[in-house]
Design a protein around this motif. Structure first.
Motif, mmCIF file in Angstrom:
data_model
loop_
_atom_site.group_PDB
_atom_site.id
_atom_site.type_symbol
_atom_site.label_atom_id
_atom_site.label_comp_id
_atom_site.label_asym_id
_atom_site.label_seq_id
_atom_site.Cartn_x
_atom_site.Cartn_y
_atom_site.Cartn_z
ATOM 1 N N LYS A 98 0.828 -1.213 0.000
ATOM 2 C CA LYS A 98 0.000 0.000 0.000
ATOM 3 C C LYS A 98 0.862 1.262 0.000
ATOM 4 N N VAL A 99 1.939 1.239 0.777
ATOM 5 C CA VAL A 99 2.839 2.394 0.821
ATOM 6 C C VAL A 99 3.458 2.606 -0.561
ATOM 7 N N LYS A 100 3.938 1.529 -1.178
ATOM 8 C CA LYS A 100 4.576 1.634 -2.491
ATOM 9 C C LYS A 100 3.570 2.053 -3.574
ATOM 10 N N ALA A 101 2.339 1.600 -3.465
ATOM 11 C CA ALA A 101 1.325 1.981 -4.450
ATOM 12 C C ALA A 101 1.015 3.475 -4.357
ATOM 13 N N LYS A 102 0.963 3.989 -3.155
ATOM 14 C CA LYS A 102 0.650 5.416 -2.960
ATOM 15 C C LYS A 102 1.848 6.297 -3.287
ATOM 16 N N TYR A 103 3.051 5.845 -2.919
ATOM 17 C CA TYR A 103 4.276 6.628 -3.132
ATOM 18 C C TYR A 103 5.335 5.735 -3.781
ATOM 19 N N PRO A 104 5.274 5.567 -5.103
ATOM 20 C CA PRO A 104 6.165 4.635 -5.799
ATOM 21 C C PRO A 104 7.664 4.894 -5.593
ATOM 22 N N GLU A 105 8.037 6.115 -5.310
ATOM 23 C CA GLU A 105 9.461 6.448 -5.129
ATOM 24 C C GLU A 105 9.910 6.356 -3.667
ATOM 25 N N VAL A 106 9.046 5.897 -2.776
ATOM 26 C CA VAL A 106 9.359 5.835 -1.350
ATOM 27 C C VAL A 106 10.565 4.925 -1.093
ATOM 28 N N LYS A 107 11.367 5.318 -0.122
ATOM 29 C CA LYS A 107 12.464 4.474 0.332
ATOM 30 C C LYS A 107 11.971 3.750 1.581
ATOM 31 N N LEU A 108 12.317 2.461 1.673
ATOM 32 C CA LEU A 108 11.742 1.606 2.703
ATOM 33 C C LEU A 108 12.809 1.009 3.615
ATOM 34 N N ALA A 109 12.480 0.944 4.904
ATOM 35 C CA ALA A 109 13.354 0.282 5.867
ATOM 36 C C ALA A 109 12.496 -0.590 6.775
ATOM 37 N N LEU A 110 13.041 -1.735 7.155
ATOM 38 C CA LEU A 110 12.329 -2.677 8.014
ATOM 39 C C LEU A 110 13.173 -2.977 9.246
ATOM 40 N N MET A 111 12.551 -2.814 10.404
ATOM 41 C CA MET A 111 13.189 -3.157 11.668
ATOM 42 C C MET A 111 12.718 -4.557 12.052
ATOM 43 N N GLY A 112 13.581 -5.529 11.906
ATOM 44 C CA GLY A 112 13.241 -6.915 12.194
ATOM 45 C C GLY A 112 13.178 -7.187 13.691
ATOM 46 N N MET A 113 12.498 -8.244 14.039
ATOM 47 C CA MET A 113 12.345 -8.619 15.450
ATOM 48 C C MET A 113 12.694 -10.088 15.645
ATOM 49 N N GLU A 114 13.134 -10.378 16.831
ATOM 50 C CA GLU A 114 13.322 -11.744 17.295
ATOM 51 C C GLU A 114 12.231 -11.978 18.335
ATOM 52 N N ILE A 115 12.040 -13.227 18.702
ATOM 53 C CA ILE A 115 11.014 -13.507 19.700
ATOM 54 C C ILE A 115 11.655 -14.036 20.972
ATOM 55 N N PRO A 116 10.941 -13.910 22.071
ATOM 56 C CA PRO A 116 11.481 -14.399 23.342
ATOM 57 C C PRO A 116 11.854 -15.872 23.259
ATOM 58 N N SER A 117 12.881 -16.249 23.991
ATOM 59 C CA SER A 117 13.402 -17.621 23.938
ATOM 60 C C SER A 117 12.418 -18.666 24.465
ATOM 61 N N PHE A 118 11.377 -18.237 25.179
ATOM 62 C CA PHE A 118 10.429 -19.221 25.698
ATOM 63 C C PHE A 118 9.467 -19.737 24.631
ATOM 64 N N ILE A 119 9.508 -19.182 23.436
ATOM 65 C CA ILE A 119 8.675 -19.674 22.339
ATOM 66 C C ILE A 119 9.554 -20.576 21.473
ATOM 67 N N PRO A 120 9.265 -21.875 21.455
ATOM 68 C CA PRO A 120 10.172 -22.843 20.832
ATOM 69 C C PRO A 120 9.887 -23.138 19.360
ATOM 70 N N GLY A 121 10.837 -23.828 18.764
ATOM 71 C CA GLY A 121 10.689 -24.577 17.541
ATOM 72 C C GLY A 121 10.323 -23.874 16.261
ATOM 73 N N ALA A 122 9.519 -24.595 15.468
ATOM 74 C CA ALA A 122 9.172 -24.165 14.116
ATOM 75 C C ALA A 122 8.435 -22.838 14.111
ATOM 76 N N PHE A 123 7.580 -22.615 15.091
ATOM 77 C CA PHE A 123 6.829 -21.356 15.180
ATOM 78 C C PHE A 123 7.800 -20.183 15.283
ATOM 79 N N ALA A 124 8.799 -20.314 16.123
ATOM 80 C CA ALA A 124 9.803 -19.262 16.306
ATOM 81 C C ALA A 124 10.590 -19.037 15.024
ATOM 82 N N ALA A 125 10.997 -20.113 14.385
ATOM 83 C CA ALA A 125 11.766 -20.010 13.145
ATOM 84 C C ALA A 125 10.944 -19.348 12.047
ATOM 85 N N GLU A 126 9.677 -19.698 11.965
ATOM 86 C CA GLU A 126 8.798 -19.105 10.955
ATOM 87 C C GLU A 126 8.645 -17.603 11.201
ATOM 88 N N PHE A 127 8.507 -17.220 12.469
ATOM 89 C CA PHE A 127 8.381 -15.799 12.794
ATOM 90 C C PHE A 127 9.646 -15.036 12.402
#
Length: 184
Positions: A98-127
């Motif tokens: 939606k941002v790119k459609a409205k402003y095609p020349e926009v520059k984009l940055a993403l702040m990634g996240m990790e999850i708490p260590s108490f959430i195990p396995g495949a779910f954590a990896a997928e996130f």
């Protein structure tokens, strides 16, 4: 008008800080922009507790003014609420589209996240994978773990152990500034 829209949750909003206008992540990056004599206006569109679906619902309001740079920091509240990573990815992907459609020349940055260590396995990896996948599919400047060097360190976080203190945000700003400066 060179607006930088910081779009996120409590980590963008500056939850719990004494002075959000001086101590939040967007404010600190704004100070660095000013020191570098770059011509940008900082807009803090952080909303405490927000999820990717909440962000999607409120995005149009924030896109009503021109956006030159869009910095996205959302998703950790999704995992804490048990929202499937596939749904989080779909919402974040739609936000970026939606941002790119409205402003095609926009520059984009993403702040990634990790999850708490108490959430195990495949779910954590997928996130964890959704952020890299999103950044790559939209050619976004990417910070793999927004809270790197701050998460889990009591002296850099508020008493809740989840939200950075002013000192914690200064570290985050120092670590993310070299990445963000590239797109300014």
């Amino acid at each position: 008008m060179n607006n930088i829209l910081f779009f996120g949750d409590s980590l963008t909003a500056g939850y719990g800080l004494g002075n959000v206008h001086d101590e939040s992540f967007p404010a600190l990056i704004g100070q660095k922009i000013k020191a570098a004599e770059l011509d940008y206006i900082i807009i803090n569109a952080g909303l405490s507790g927000d999820t990717s679906s909440g962000g999607l619902a409120r995005l149009d309001y924030w896109l009503s003014q021109p956006v030159k740079v869009f910095i996205l920091e959302l998703g950790i509240n999704d995992i804490l609420r048990g929202i499937p990573p596939s749904r989080t990815f779909a919402n974040l992907d739609l936000i970026v589209k939606k941002v790119k459609a409205k402003y095609p020349e926009v520059k984009l940055a993403l702040m990634g996240m990790e999850i708490p260590s108490f959430i195990p396995g495949a779910f954590a990896a997928e996130f964890r994978a959704i952020f890299r996948r999103l950044a790559e599919s939209h050619d976004m400047v990417f910070v793999p773990f927004f809270l790197e060097g701050v998460a889990g360190l009591a002296h850099l976080n508020m008493k809740d152990g989840l939200h950075p203190s002013a000192e914690g945000y200064r570290i985050i700003a120092e670590k993310t500034w070299p990445v963000l400066k590239k797109i300014l």
